[in-house]
Design a protein around this motif. Structure first.
Motif, PDB file in Angstrom:
ATOM      1  N   MET B 123       0.833  -1.216  -0.122  1.00 48.17           N
ATOM      2  CA  MET B 123      -0.005   0.043   0.274  1.00 48.17           C
ATOM      3  C   MET B 123       0.762   1.410   0.102  1.00 48.17           C
ATOM      4  SD  MET B 123      -2.923  -0.396  -0.748  1.00 48.17           S
ATOM      5  CE  MET B 123      -3.406   1.136  -0.671  1.00 48.17           C
ATOM      6  N   VAL B 124       1.949   1.297   0.643  1.00 48.19           N
ATOM      7  CA  VAL B 124       2.944   2.587   0.903  1.00 48.19           C
ATOM      8  C   VAL B 124       3.324   2.768  -0.515  1.00 48.19           C
ATOM      9  CG1 VAL B 124       4.753   1.403   1.740  1.00 48.19           C
ATOM     10  CG2 VAL B 124       4.530   4.021   2.453  1.00 48.19           C
ATOM     11  N   SER B 125       3.718   1.636  -1.222  1.00 47.73           N
ATOM     12  CA  SER B 125       4.567   1.989  -2.358  1.00 47.73           C
ATOM     13  C   SER B 125       3.324   2.436  -3.604  1.00 47.73           C
ATOM     14  CB  SER B 125       5.059   0.581  -2.934  1.00 47.73           C
ATOM     15  OG  SER B 125       5.118   0.429  -4.344  1.00 47.73           O
ATOM     16  N   ILE B 127       0.677   4.156  -2.917  1.00 46.14           N
ATOM     17  CA  ILE B 127       0.104   5.325  -2.666  1.00 46.14           C
ATOM     18  C   ILE B 127       1.195   6.319  -2.962  1.00 46.14           C
ATOM     19  CG2 ILE B 127      -0.441   6.927  -0.899  1.00 46.14           C
ATOM     20  CD1 ILE B 127      -2.053   4.733   0.555  1.00 46.14           C
ATOM     21  N   SER B 128       2.551   5.960  -3.039  1.00 43.98           N
ATOM     22  CA  SER B 128       3.479   6.867  -3.435  1.00 43.98           C
ATOM     23  C   SER B 128       3.850   6.924  -4.777  1.00 43.98           C
ATOM     24  CB  SER B 128       4.755   6.820  -2.415  1.00 43.98           C
ATOM     25  OG  SER B 128       5.353   5.683  -2.689  1.00 43.98           O
ATOM     26  N   THR B 129       3.612   6.026  -5.461  1.00 43.45           N
ATOM     27  CA  THR B 129       3.848   5.829  -6.918  1.00 43.45           C
ATOM     28  C   THR B 129       2.732   5.535  -7.922  1.00 43.45           C
ATOM     29  OG1 THR B 129       4.472   3.494  -6.894  1.00 43.45           O
ATOM     30  CG2 THR B 129       6.195   4.951  -6.206  1.00 43.45           C
ATOM     31  N   GLN B 130       1.604   5.138  -7.521  1.00 44.30           N
ATOM     32  CA  GLN B 130       0.552   4.881  -8.373  1.00 44.30           C
ATOM     33  C   GLN B 130      -0.571   5.731  -8.448  1.00 44.30           C
ATOM     34  OE1 GLN B 130       1.340   2.749 -10.544  1.00 44.30           O
ATOM     35  NE2 GLN B 130       2.583   0.920  -9.756  1.00 44.30           N
TER      36      GLN B 130
END
Lengths: 199, 199
Positions: B123-125, B127-130
DNA sequence: ATGGTTTTATGATCTTAATCATAAAAAAGT
DNA sequence: ACTTTTTTATGATTAAGATCATAAAACCAT
């Protein structure tokens, strides 16, 4: 995390990786326990356009990539050497056997997982609700907290991360990080000396 | 996670919470193990402006808030009842004692932690890239995967989350979620019937 | 049934960080 | 010493999602 003697006795080997080399890739099956001996390893994701998100940076004696050894799933991220590094590699079965024989260390790993979950919970909330300056301070404070206390002089921590790494840790762009850091300096939240950030 | 008999034998009590009531707050010390008996509990954060981020939603028999029981840190988020709920509450010491006496269940908790870390990393990935549509599909697929298989008819999962909850889980705004879902329907990634989303 | 609340919906406008372009300083490699 | 790469830096422009405004439909409580 695990001392060298135990690693050797359990059958671990020391592997060398060049800067930029991958230890494993997102989506692959976890077969080994890894622990940094020398150097720096990052776990990261790249999106379609090549934008990077850094899940974590692991230095001397830190282990990484254990979660998929405890449950049945594939790596959610890559492991990539930031600089030339040496990493202990212990096959999954031998690692789990070692933990069974050493419940105290097993407990340590459990609390490490819990702590990492804590950090991730904070970061995901930060990234989704907070603005750039706030996010950057969080990361700086996290790295400060986890740094070697000996390296902190008069309560001032020297940030060894590049602006690009800060960007990839916070989901921002490098220009935004540069500008935010300048603003934070004006606000007195940190200071810059020879382009290095101190907090 | 822990069966009712064991909970009662270990000294757990069943507590009732009204919709909107908090079980604990971000920053407070963890004193209990919690497990949902009836209802729905969310763990969340609010920023200064009141924007919410939902860390997770826990339903029947699911435990939550255990990480700070395994390591020494305070709750990174609140626990709030989404609907009127009943929750098992077991004092920390009794919980840890129970785990010591039941290594198999201890292992289950370790793998639950690992799995949750996996979800957070994704999720953190995301939220920060998608972009919005990608993030929403991720959440939908996550909830689909973790839903009761009996509720899935002909491989179609009915999303019981509101648009607002989807927004708070993905770090988006409700209007953005509404518009993204419409686009996803046009693309055939999901369909809407009576305002409900199916995937 | 009725009034209040929640949820979904849609158009218009704004704001912030991303993007693009360019460059100088510093570090690393040969 | 010199070339290449990396890192930091800054200004101009853009675009995507947030924000604002408003409303209808659905749901809930009494």
């Amino acid at each position: 995390m695990i001392d060298h003697t135990s690693l050797l006795n359990s059958g671990a080997v020391l592997k060398k990786y060049k800067r930029g080399e991958f230890l494993f890739r997102e989506g692959s099956i976890a077969r080994y326990y890894y622990q940094v001996h020398q150097g720096e390893i990052k776990m990261n994701n790249y999106n379609q356009e090549g934008k990077e998100y850094i899940q974590g940076i692991f230095t001397k004696e830190k282990s990484f990539g254990e979660p998929p050894l405890f449950a049945d799933f594939k790596y959610p991220a890559n492991a990539e050497a930031i600089v030339d590094s040496e990493v202990w590699q212990l096959p999954k079965e031998k690692f789990l056997k070692f933990l069974e024989e050493n419940p105290d260390i097993h407990h340590k790993f459990t609390s490490t997982l819990a702590l990492r979950l804590y950090y991730k919970a904070i970061m995901v909330s930060e990234i989704s609700t907070q603005e750039p300056e706030h996010r950057i301070l969080r990361i700086l404070d996290y790295f400060k907290k986890n740094s070697d206390p000996n390296t902190i002089e008069s309560n001032t921590y020297k940030v060894e991360l590049t602006r690009q790494q800060l960007a990839d840790l916070t989901g921002l762009r490098v220009e935004t990080v540069i500008r935010s850091i300048k603003k934070l300096e004006q606000k007195g939240e940190l200071f810059i000396k020879d382009r290095k950030v101190y907090r």
